[in-house]
Design an enzyme around this catalytic site. Structure first.
Site, PDB file in Angstrom:
ATOM      1  N   LYS A 176       4.200  -5.834   8.122  1.00  0.00           N
ATOM      2  CA  LYS A 176       4.746  -4.533   8.087  1.00  0.00           C
ATOM      3  C   LYS A 176       4.053  -3.577   7.342  1.00  0.00           C
ATOM      4  O   LYS A 176       4.173  -3.663   6.006  1.00  0.00           O
ATOM      5  CB  LYS A 176       6.332  -4.581   7.652  1.00  0.00           C
ATOM      6  CG  LYS A 176       7.141  -3.337   8.106  1.00  0.00           C
ATOM      7  CD  LYS A 176       6.821  -2.019   7.575  1.00  0.00           C
ATOM      8  CE  LYS A 176       7.207  -1.613   6.252  1.00  0.00           C
ATOM      9  NZ  LYS A 176       6.455  -0.422   5.850  1.00  0.00           N
ATOM     10  N   CYS A 285      -3.276   0.033  -8.484  1.00  0.00           N
ATOM     11  CA  CYS A 285      -2.320  -0.686  -9.304  1.00  0.00           C
ATOM     12  C   CYS A 285      -3.270  -0.825 -10.522  1.00  0.00           C
ATOM     13  O   CYS A 285      -2.689  -1.115 -11.605  1.00  0.00           O
ATOM     14  CB  CYS A 285      -2.064  -1.904  -8.611  1.00  0.00           C
ATOM     15  SG  CYS A 285      -3.230  -2.800  -7.811  1.00  0.00           S
TER      16      CYS A 285
END
Ligand code: NAD
Length: 496
Positions: A176, A285
């Site tokens: 997903k 990140c």
């Protein structure tokens, strides 16, 4: 308007969402440019995809690992042939400059070849048995169907970090991807299909997190979840998966510090700060969001850093000469704006940028000025919370020990960097910084695929991508073969 329409991949077929809902993928540099229309799927699409993956597992797990690896190798070659095309698609759907999207595709290529090598390893152990005429060994077994949920900032590299090791180990997958970057996952999986991946081994369900991600986490036939994204969503995912005792690998946020000591090569530290702070528009990140400066060099560093930041060219990442692309969407602009306001209210000083760019060529996109906040102290929210935008905070310190303490004083623990020529301090920092990654004389960004990637504290839950992923996507089976032709009782027959 004409634009391509994409479908979910389920059991080798391209299918629209059962509910008929769709979502548009927009170019963040120009929101009139529709990259494509994708399904906005729900639980029923996820259920179909999981069922297809479960069916495919029955045969995929029996394909010899070196043969599975060959498919990854071919996918790696296809990706290298299409590198520029896929990088352009990626810049169009999420904004980062072409040099960086070329790097993102390259990371998937590197991962394909690195993981393909695992096909001829996947080593277990052999060990002596405590009983005579008995053979003992352990072998790695695939888990079954694994669910993969990915973010938008590395839209091909991160799916490759998850898909490739999961596949070489013999698992089947339902992925997903992030709603902002469906095309790059589509491109990656297209390469796998053309490389010979059988139907149902990888399935894609496009859609929003709560509608398509949550049902994947909760589905009883999904044996493990690998998630990369924010700590807030990661916590939800972990809690939901825990109800079914499902293993979860979580890679989440960061608030990464670059420490610059008085003896550092200042130009090198400046190069690192600019690249680490504003590369990918600060949306990594591992982005450098705190720069900790020793007082002896602070003033000099700040004036040069501000001057160089003001010269950065912001614009469409497909155009030559652009250093910083747009932020991925309007919500990210709001977050950058919100954090600048919070920082100023808490006493920080605005040294560069601080505002969205909305006029002229910027009017149709989501652009934010490269921003520097000075006079930041360790307790301010801007020094502790992830912004995920082009917003860098500057903090000052007296001693090396104090710098380590500030760097560690946050809830995250992903990446850290130290600039110094003092080898003793470098090794002390390597030992004492609480982070999954430490760079010496290099910026906080720039991980390579064959090392462990991940973090500590609220950045991760102990698993690693890269070196270490194989451990997540396999489970151990211990095997005992008794060739004594009699009952032998461990711990009893051989007791002294
Ligand atoms: P996000 O948490 O909003 O979304 C990540 C994924 O989770 C998306 O696919 C999203 O649709 C899905 N999702 C959202 N709600 C869900 C739910 N309730 N159940 C299941 N899935 C759900 O993160 P993002 O905005 O896409 O990415 C940015 C974040 O990712 C930052 O915090 C960044 O630090 C982090 N990140 C971490 C790493 C790492 O390896 N540590 C790498 C890249 C990005």
């Amino acid at each position: 308007m004409t634009y391509p329409r994409f479908h979910n991949l389920i059991g080798g077929k391209w299918l629209p969402a059962i509910g008929g809902k769709t979502m548009l993928n927009l170019n963040p540099a120009n929101n009139r440019d529709v990259v494509g229309e994708f399904p906005a799927s729900g639980a029923e699409d996820v259920a179909k995809a999981v069922s297809a993956a479960k069916k495919a597992f029955a045969t995929w797990r029996l394909v010899p690992a070196p043969k599975r690896a060959k498919i990854l190798q071919r996918a790696g070659y296809l990706l290298s042939v299409r590198k520029e095309e896929y990088a352009r698609d990626m810049t169009r759907e999420m904004g980062k400059v072409l040099a960086e999207t070329l790097g993102d595709v390259q990371e998937a290529i590197d991962e394909a070849f690195y993981v393909a090598g695992e096909g001829r390893r996947l080593f277990g152990q052999t060990t002596p048995s405590e009983l005579q005429n008995k053979f003992a060994m352990s072998v790695r077994m695939p888990l079954g169907v694994v669910g993969l949920i990915t973010p938008w900032n590395f839209p091909m590299a991160i799916p490759s970090w998850k898909l490739f090791p999961a596949l070489v180990c013999g698992n089947t997958c339902v992925i997903k991807p992030a709603e902002d970057t469906p095309l790059s996952t589509y491109n990656l999986v297209q390469a796998l299909i053309e490389a010979g991946l059988p139907p149902g081994v990888v399935n894609i369900v496009f859609g929003l997190g709560p509608d398509a991600g949550a049902p994947l986490v909760e589905h009883p036939d999904v044996r493990a979840i690998s998630f990369t994204g924010s700590s807030e969503v990661g916590s939800l995912v972990a809690q939901r998966a825990a109800a079914n005792f499902k293993p979860v690998s979580l890679e989440m946020g960061g608030k990464n510090a670059q420490i610059v000591l008085d003896d550092a090569n200042l130009e090198l530290a400046l190069d690192g700060a600019l690249w680490g702070g504003f590369g990918t528009t600060g949306q990594r990140c591992t982005a450098t969001s705190r720069i900790l400066l020793q007082k002896g060099i602070a003033a000099k560093f700040i004036s040069r850093f501000v001057a160089r930041t003001k010269k950065l060219s912001v614009g469409n990442g497909l155009e030559k000469g652009v250093d910083v692309g747009p932020q991925v969407n309007a919500a990210q602009i709001e977050t950058s704006k919100k954090y600048v306001a919070i920082a100023l209210a808490e006493g920080a000083k605005l040294l560069a940028g601080g505002h969205p760019l909305t006029k002229g060529a910027y009017a149709k996109g989501t652009f934010f000025e490269p921003t520097i906040l000075g006079s930041v102290t360790p307790t301010m929210r801007i020094a502790r919370e992830e912004v995920f935008g082009p917003v860098v905070s500057l903090l000052e310190f007296d001693t090396f020990e104090h710098a380590i303490q500030i760097a560690n004083s946050i809830d995250y623990g992903l990446s850290t960097a130290l600039y110094t020529k003092d080898v003793n301090r470098a090794f002390t920092a390597i030992r004492d910084l609480e982070a999954g990654i430490t760079y010496i004389n290099a910026p906080t960004i720039g991980a390579e695929v064959h090392l462990p990637f991940g973090g500590v504290k609220q950045t991760g839950n102990g698993h690693r991508e890269g070196l270490g992923a194989i451990d997540f996507y396999t489970t151990w089976k211990s095997v005992y073969v008794d060739f004594s032709d009699k009952l032998q009782r461990a711990q009893i027959d051989n007791a002294e």
